[in-house]
Design a protein around this motif. Structure first.
Motif, mmCIF file in Angstrom:
data_model
loop_
_atom_site.group_PDB
_atom_site.id
_atom_site.type_symbol
_atom_site.label_atom_id
_atom_site.label_comp_id
_atom_site.label_asym_id
_atom_site.label_seq_id
_atom_site.Cartn_x
_atom_site.Cartn_y
_atom_site.Cartn_z
ATOM 1 N N LEU A 116 -34.326 -19.974 -2.972
ATOM 2 C CA LEU A 116 -34.791 -20.974 -3.647
ATOM 3 C C LEU A 116 -33.099 -22.112 -4.179
ATOM 4 C CD1 LEU A 116 -35.956 -22.439 -5.786
ATOM 5 C CD2 LEU A 116 -36.507 -20.155 -7.523
ATOM 6 N N GLY A 117 -32.847 -22.279 -3.834
ATOM 7 C CA GLY A 117 -31.490 -23.105 -4.176
ATOM 8 C C GLY A 117 -30.731 -24.116 -3.644
ATOM 9 N N ALA A 118 -29.125 -24.088 -3.669
ATOM 10 C CA ALA A 118 -29.637 -25.532 -2.996
ATOM 11 C C ALA A 118 -29.964 -26.652 -2.512
ATOM 12 C CB ALA A 118 -28.112 -25.512 -2.505
ATOM 13 N N LEU A 119 -30.926 -26.133 -1.896
ATOM 14 C CA LEU A 119 -32.009 -27.139 -1.148
ATOM 15 C C LEU A 119 -33.068 -27.258 -1.833
ATOM 16 C CD1 LEU A 119 -31.686 -24.976 2.113
ATOM 17 C CD2 LEU A 119 -30.352 -27.502 1.356
ATOM 18 N N LEU A 130 -34.430 -28.493 -13.287
ATOM 19 C CA LEU A 130 -33.210 -28.519 -12.709
ATOM 20 C C LEU A 130 -31.537 -28.161 -13.570
ATOM 21 C CD1 LEU A 130 -34.466 -32.567 -12.845
ATOM 22 C CD2 LEU A 130 -34.017 -31.252 -11.569
ATOM 23 N N PRO A 131 -31.464 -28.012 -15.050
ATOM 24 C CA PRO A 131 -30.705 -27.328 -15.549
ATOM 25 C C PRO A 131 -30.497 -26.015 -15.574
ATOM 26 C CG PRO A 131 -32.510 -27.146 -17.306
ATOM 27 C CD PRO A 131 -33.165 -28.225 -15.939
ATOM 28 N N ALA A 138 -28.786 -38.763 -15.855
ATOM 29 C CA ALA A 138 -28.477 -38.838 -14.942
ATOM 30 C C ALA A 138 -27.015 -38.991 -14.334
ATOM 31 C CB ALA A 138 -30.126 -39.870 -14.117
ATOM 32 N N MET A 139 -27.155 -40.248 -15.269
ATOM 33 C CA MET A 139 -25.704 -40.398 -15.800
ATOM 34 C C MET A 139 -24.316 -39.097 -15.034
ATOM 35 S SD MET A 139 -24.473 -43.380 -18.050
ATOM 36 C CE MET A 139 -25.681 -44.870 -17.571
ATOM 37 N N PRO A 178 -26.908 -32.734 -9.317
ATOM 38 C CA PRO A 178 -28.216 -31.587 -8.553
ATOM 39 C C PRO A 178 -27.372 -30.184 -7.499
ATOM 40 C CG PRO A 178 -28.121 -33.868 -7.676
ATOM 41 C CD PRO A 178 -27.090 -33.239 -8.456
ATOM 42 N N SER A 179 -26.789 -30.046 -8.260
ATOM 43 C CA SER A 179 -26.240 -28.338 -7.106
ATOM 44 C C SER A 179 -26.042 -26.750 -7.843
ATOM 45 C CB SER A 179 -24.747 -28.808 -6.842
ATOM 46 O OG SER A 179 -23.581 -27.699 -6.597
ATOM 47 N N PRO A 180 -26.674 -26.048 -7.283
ATOM 48 C CA PRO A 180 -26.052 -25.047 -8.186
ATOM 49 C C PRO A 180 -25.575 -24.775 -8.865
ATOM 50 C CG PRO A 180 -27.603 -24.482 -6.044
ATOM 51 C CD PRO A 180 -26.909 -26.135 -6.349
ATOM 52 N N LEU A 181 -24.146 -24.881 -8.014
ATOM 53 C CA LEU A 181 -22.574 -24.883 -8.635
ATOM 54 C C LEU A 181 -22.076 -25.692 -10.132
ATOM 55 C CD1 LEU A 181 -20.577 -24.614 -5.860
ATOM 56 C CD2 LEU A 181 -22.031 -23.001 -6.421
#
Lengths: 166, 534
Positions: free
Chosen positions: B176-179, B139-140, B56-57, B61-64
């Motif tokens: 399905l995306g960033a949200l 998550l990946p 988590a460091m 958590p963003s698609p970009l």
């Protein structure tokens, strides 16, 4: 609240060699598991903090564009890896051609409080707009509050290309 | 000094008495190796928590950036791939250990009064662990993440009455995306750990309150204390499990597919093995019968497990005894069903793009990006105005990438100083698509195939001509047939004849004559390459 009148720890029980041995083995195994996890996870957590900032040689234009005694401000684009992202710094350096054909690169950041200095082409000196610091073309302090000369960056010339290390 | 400090602490906390209460529990004689699974689960939960904390460091958590941040952990972070290996493989270990623990409790009839709530808290914890697994692999943000989650959300949508509502809750937005990624990440690192901790604490508290059920026939003789006699067994099993997990994490890289690409429908999603039984079940109930596989059967299975302590109330504990037989048969059917469907799912490999197939377009991209006349290398070099090629990322959208490659300077301000000459327009649209396809493969760490000159020529020809109509391995147009496995249908001579003049082979064909448009060497290279695609 638990009342605890006297110490009754395993060690105060009658000595049992088999039991003592088991306790040692249990302690040893759990310490090993803990130490392995600490090494792997601690390593991954701390490693990036221990890496040095890498030094890059960046192209700062052509030697022919530089005239003797006339400083030129050049903006360098410094891209560096920042975790999974790339961070881009823009640094302004003053290139000054020295008499012997070499080139000096002065960092434009004032050594007083970190303002951006600028070249005064008429007076042939470098001035800081914030508190009136003045440097000559070699970066030495001429007037005002700066405590030390402008920082100088290593340079080298490859063919006619000027390279500056940042 | 230390002893005095501990005495001081003990006088204020009474920790020694608590420790004794904890360690000196008397266990029934004959409590054996089968009773070590709970400790293994605790160890694995600890490993998941600590490795998750380190991941988590670095994770974003963003698609970009999600994909790049996982790639950073796997490639650049010292020991990063081991940490992610511990977390990914540890999840599988945890599911196995938790299910084994449940089966052990079933066989010993450990759910019977007064331990009904111990069983239920354990069942709830198992479901939360599966929730972790499900949210974890989105998550990946790779192909598997994207498409497997698409399936999950579609399954949820099939639920009666609340389906749409549930699906939009899981998705967080219209697509399905960033949200979606944001809420699944929040659930994975905040909500689920808290819920799991609550169930685990309740489970352990109840286990100590009622004592363990113990073996079916306890050995006569005095009960032995938990510490060190049983803890030794726990410790041995924990050491073996930990050593296996660490070895696996060290030697086998946790998988990371290509970056999620919503446009690539050729990808066939397959879930992790622990959901494969549910996935396989879907295949037997197509269309309107789908809710049977998605709601009814899983619902019955969980319902059976949850109601077990209230249905099977006879004090008999032996699983083969007449009073328990119906429930033992029920459990055996459930276990065999899950195992059988998982086995079928593992064998049933759907046809689709193989993960390590480079196809042709990426090879052309490789040639364009890194070949001798590479335009990219003008800027993307160490010390150059843009990041060196091995440092570039795919965090921009496809549109940006394609525009950047056709006109690099216009869309990346600052890479060119006033005195630099403007580079010529770098490459055409198909060339840009080829480079993007190449970058997707390269970023997934997939090694390029050996590049014989014939393959290079075939790739460059394909990228400038055939790609308009023909698809290979997920990339290319769809007007003509997909050529991914054309070698199964045609040999080199037939393919060459079709390229030269399709109308001579098919009579009438919308495929143009290429005999005069391509050189003999180009046609030969294409025919040779495609004949080898089987």
């Amino acid at each position: 609240m638990i009342e605890q009148p006297a110490r009754i720890s395993p060690s105060s029980l009658p000595e049992n060699p088999r039991r003592t041995f088991l306790v040692r083995v249990i302690q040893g195994v759990h310490t090993t598991i803990g130490a392995t996890l600490a090494f792997v996870l601690g390593g991954a957590a701390l490693a990036p903090g221990l890496t040095r900032r890498e030094r890059l040689w960046l192209s700062a234009g052509d030697l022919s564009a530089l005239r003797d005694g006339e400083p030129r401000a050049v903006t360098l684009r410094v891209a560096r890896q920042d975790g999974a992202t790339e961070a881009v710094d823009r640094r302004v350096v003053f290139l000054v051609r020295s008499g012997d054909g070499g080139v000096r690169a002065l960092d434009s950041t004032c050594t007083h409080l970190g303002c951006r200095t600028r070249v005064n082409a008429d007076a042939l000196q470098i001035e800081c707009p914030c508190h009136g610091g003045v440097y000559d073309l070699e970066g030495r302090v001429v007037a005002g509050p700066p405590p030390r000369p402008l920082d100088e960056l290593p340079t080298r010339v490859e063919g006619t290309r000027i390279l500056v290390q940042v | 000094m230390l002893a005095r400090f501990l005495d001081w602490c003990d006088a204020r906390t009474g920790y020694r008495a608590a420790l004794h209460h904890l360690l000196d529990e008397r266990l029934p004689g004959g409590t054996g190796w089968a009773f070590t699974l709970g400790s293994v689960i605790l160890l694995l939960l600890g490993v998941q928590f600590l490795s998750g904390f380190v991941l988590a460091m670095y994770y974003v958590p963003s698609p970009l950036l999600a994909y790049d941040s996982v790639r950073y952990v796997m490639r650049d972070l010292p020991m990063g791939s081991v940490v992610r290996g511990l977390h990914v493989w540890g999840a599988s270990f945890l599911v196995v250990a938790a299910v084994a623990h449940m089966l052990r409790a079933f066989l010993h009839g450990a759910y019977k009064a007064p331990r009904e709530l111990t069983w239920l808290s354990g069942l709830a914890a198992l479901l939360v662990i599966l929730g972790f697994a499900l949210s974890g692999y989105l998550l990946p943000w790779d192909q598997k993440a994207y498409w497997a989650t698409t399936v999950t959300i579609n399954v949820a949508r099939g639920a009666p009455l609340v389906g749409e509502w549930l699906a939009s809750g899981l998705r967080g937005g219209p697509e399905l995306g960033a949200l979606t990624l944001g809420r699944w990440y929040a659930a994975h690192v905040f909500l689920l750990p808290a819920v799991l901790l609550a169930f685990a604490v309740a489970h352990l508290f109840l286990m100590r309150r009622h004592g363990i059920s113990g073996p079916l026939r306890p050995k006569p003789g005095p009960a032995t204390p938990f510490f060190p006699w049983h803890v030794m067994k726990d410790t041995v099993v924990m050491a073996v499990v930990f050593a296996s997990l660490l070895t696996l994490a060290y030697f086998v890289r946790a998988p990371l597919d290509e970056m999620a690409n919503p446009a690539d429908a050729s990808y066939v999603p397959r879930p992790e093995w622990y959901f494969l039984s549910l996935f396989q079940l879907l295949k037997y109930f197509p269309g309107p019968a789908e809710p049977v596989a998605t709601q009814l059967i899983p619902g019955l299975a969980v319902g059976f497990l949850a109601l077990l302590p209230f249905l099977d109330r006879h004090p008999e504990r032996r699983p083969w005894a007449r009073a328990r037989l119906p429930y033992s048969v029920g459990m055996a059917v459930l276990a065999a069903g899950v195992a059988g469907l998982t086995g079928l799912g593992l064998r049933d490999r759907p046809e689709g793009k193989a993960a390590n197939d480079w196809g042709l377009l990426p090879v052309a991209g490789l040639e364009l990006a890194t070949g001798e006349n590479s335009v990219c290398a003008r800027c993307h070099v160490a010390g150059g105005p843009a990041a060196p090629m091995e440092r570039t990322s795919l965090r921009r959208d496809e549109e940006w990438l394609l525009n950047h490659m056709t006109d690099p300077v216009a869309i990346a301000p600052g890479v060119r100083t006033a005195e630099d000459r403007a580079p010529r327009s770098a490459m055409g649209r198909f060339g840009a698509q080829a480079v993007v396809a190449y970058l997707r493969r390269r970023h997934a760490g997939i090694e390029p195939p050996p590049l014989e000159p014939g393959v290079r020529l075939a790739a460059m020809t394909y990228a400038s001509t055939c790609v308009v109509c023909h698809r290979v391995s997920g990339e290319g147009g769809t007007l003509g047939p997909d050529l991914t496995a054309v070698g199964q249908r045609r040999d080199a001579a037939e393919i060459q004849a079709i390229i030269e003049d399709a109308s001579l082979v098919y009579g009438e064909s919308s495929m143009p004559r290429f005999k005069d448009k391509l050189t003999g060497a180009q046609i030969e290279a294409l025919a040779g390459y495609f004949a080898g695609r089987k």
